[in-house]
Design a protein around this motif. Structure first.
Motif, PDB file in Angstrom:
ATOM      1  N   UNK A   1      26.087  -3.096  53.475  1.00 45.05           N
ATOM      2  CA  UNK A   1      26.371  -3.845  54.698  1.00 45.05           C
ATOM      3  C   UNK A   1      27.282  -5.040  54.446  1.00 45.05           C
ATOM      4  N   UNK A   2      27.417  -5.468  53.207  1.00 42.03           N
ATOM      5  CA  UNK A   2      28.415  -6.483  52.872  1.00 42.03           C
ATOM      6  C   UNK A   2      28.972  -6.217  51.473  1.00 42.03           C
ATOM      7  N   UNK A   3      30.157  -5.618  51.398  1.00 44.29           N
ATOM      8  CA  UNK A   3      30.760  -5.333  50.099  1.00 44.29           C
ATOM      9  C   UNK A   3      30.979  -6.580  49.253  1.00 44.29           C
ATOM     10  N   UNK A   4      31.019  -7.753  49.893  1.00 43.41           N
ATOM     11  CA  UNK A   4      31.213  -9.012  49.171  1.00 43.41           C
ATOM     12  C   UNK A   4      29.920  -9.554  48.573  1.00 43.41           C
ATOM     13  N   UNK A   5      28.788  -8.928  48.900  1.00 44.78           N
ATOM     14  CA  UNK A   5      27.493  -9.255  48.300  1.00 44.78           C
ATOM     15  C   UNK A   5      27.100 -10.726  48.482  1.00 44.78           C
ATOM     16  N   UNK A   6      27.365 -11.251  49.690  1.00 33.59           N
ATOM     17  CA  UNK A   6      27.006 -12.627  50.019  1.00 33.59           C
ATOM     18  C   UNK A   6      26.185 -12.652  51.298  1.00 33.59           C
ATOM     19  N   UNK A   7      25.236 -13.602  51.363  1.00 35.60           N
ATOM     20  CA  UNK A   7      24.514 -13.809  52.621  1.00 35.60           C
ATOM     21  C   UNK A   7      25.309 -14.801  53.465  1.00 35.60           C
TER      22      UNK A   7
END
Length: 293
Positions: free
Chosen positions: A105-111
Motif C-alpha cells: 500500500x506504500x512502496x515508500x514504506x513510510x507512515x
C-alpha cells in the motif's frame, strides 16, 4: 577529535572544476554500527523484508500509522471530518513498515497510509504521503478547505505545500542531528537550527496577521503544521534551546503560541492526538511474518 568523532575524517573538496580548499567536507570513514536509533532499520533498498499481511477492519477507511507529527496530521483530519475509520498502529521501530502488506500500500514504506474502500467511483484506493492524504480527505468531504475556484483555496495550498516541502523536512533534519544522531556534527546542528528558527519566523509573521495559517478559517493547512511545531518539544525536547539558547538569540513567537493554543483546544485535535499512540502495541503483534529469502 572527540570520542564521538573518531570515525570521522576531514577531506578537502578537490574535484575537477572545484578549487582546492574551497570547501571542506566531513565524511564517514567507517559508519558506526548504529549512528542513530534508526540506524539498525535503515537500508538503501525498498524491498519488503518479510511476508506478512496487514489486519483489516470493517470501516470504509483503514489507516496504518503511528502518532508521529505526520501521523497526527491524518488522525486529526479524520476526527475533524467525522469519517469512520479503523486505526492500525504501525510500530516503525519494530519494522512493521517493511512487511509485504505495508509495502503493497506504500512502496515508500513510510507512515501514514490510508486505504479508502469507498474511493472515486466506489473503487478502493491507497493514499500515501500525509499532505496528499489531507488534500484527498478534504476534497472527499468538502470540509476544511476553501472552494476550489477561490483565492482562499490557493492560499490554503500555499501553506499546505510549505509544510510538506519546507517545514516538515527541515524540522525532521534538525531533530535527527540535534537529538537522534549519536555522532554530533556541529555544522549540521547549526544549519538546521537556523532553518527551524527562520521557518518559525515565517509562520509567526503570518499568524500575527491572521488567526489561522491560511487566513480567517481553520483548514487542513493548520492540521498539517501544528503537529510539527509541537514536536520541537514533544519529540526533540528542544523548545528552550530553539527559543532562548540557539545561535546566541532569544526569540519569541507570539503568533505561533496563540495559534497553537487555539488548535490544541479543538475536541477533534485532542482525540486525534491519542490515536496510534507510540505506546500502543503493534497491529501485527509479535509475528512480523516469515523473512523474504
Amino acid at each position: 577529535m572527540t570520542d564521538n568523532n573518531k570515525n570521522l575524517q576531514l577531506g578537502a573538496a578537490a574535484a575537477a572544476g572545484v578549487a582546492v580548499g574551497a570547501a571542506a567536507v566531513w565524511f564517514l570513514k567507517k559508519a558506526p554500527k548504529a549512528s542513530s536509533p534508526f540506524g539498525s532499520i535503515n537500508r538503501p533498498t525498498a524491498f519488503p523484508r518479510s511476508i506478512k499481511d496487514l489486519p483489516v477492519g470493517d470501516k470504509p477507511i483503514q489507516l496504518y500509522s503511528l502518532g508521529t507529527p505526520n501521523g497526527v496530521k491524518v488522525t486529526v483530519a479524520l476526527e475533524e471530518m467525522g469519517l469512520a475509520y479503523d486505526a492500525h498502529t504501525i510500530q516503525i521501530m519494530q519494522s512493521d513498515q517493511f512487511t509485504s502488506g505495508f509495502t503493497d500500500i506504500n512502496p515508500n514504506q513510510k507512515i501514514p497510509v490510508l486505504v479508502d474502500r469507498n474511493g472515486p467511483n466506489g473503487r478502493t484506493v491507497r493514499v500515501f504521503e500525509s499532505g496528499h492524504i489531507l488534500l484527498y480527505l478534504a476534497h472527499k468531504t468538502g470540509k476544511f478547505i476553501p472552494p476550489r475556484d477561490s483565492p482562499e483555496y490557493v492560499e490554503c495550498l500555499n501553506w499546505l505545500f510549505f509544510q510538506h516541502g519546507s517545514l516538515g523536512p527541515l524540522f525532521g533534519q534538525f531533530g535527527h542531528f540535534y537529538k537522534y544522531a549519536t555522532v554530533k556534527i556541529p555544522y549540521a546542528i547549526e544549519r538546521y537550527t537556523s532553518e527551524v528558527k527562520r521557518l518559525l519566523s515565517v509562520i509567526d509573521q503570518q499568524l500575527q496577521r491572521h488567526p489561522y495559517i491560511a487566513g480567517s478559517e481553520y483548514t487542513i493547512a493548520d492540521m498539517a503544521l501544528f503537529p510539527w511545531i509541537l514536536c520541537i518539544d514533544t519529540h526533540y525536547s528542544a523548545g528552550e534551546y530553539i527559543r532562548h539558547q540557539a545561535l546566541g538569540r532569544h526569540d519569541e513567537y507570539p503568533g505561533v503560541d496563540a495559534w497553537l493554543k487555539r488548535c490544541l483546544e479543538r475536541p477533534a485535535v485532542i482525540k486525534g492526538r491519542t490515536v496510534n499512540s507510540p505506546q500502543s502495541p503493534s497491529c501485527l503483534g509479535d509475528d512480523k511474518g516469515r523473512p523474504v529469502p
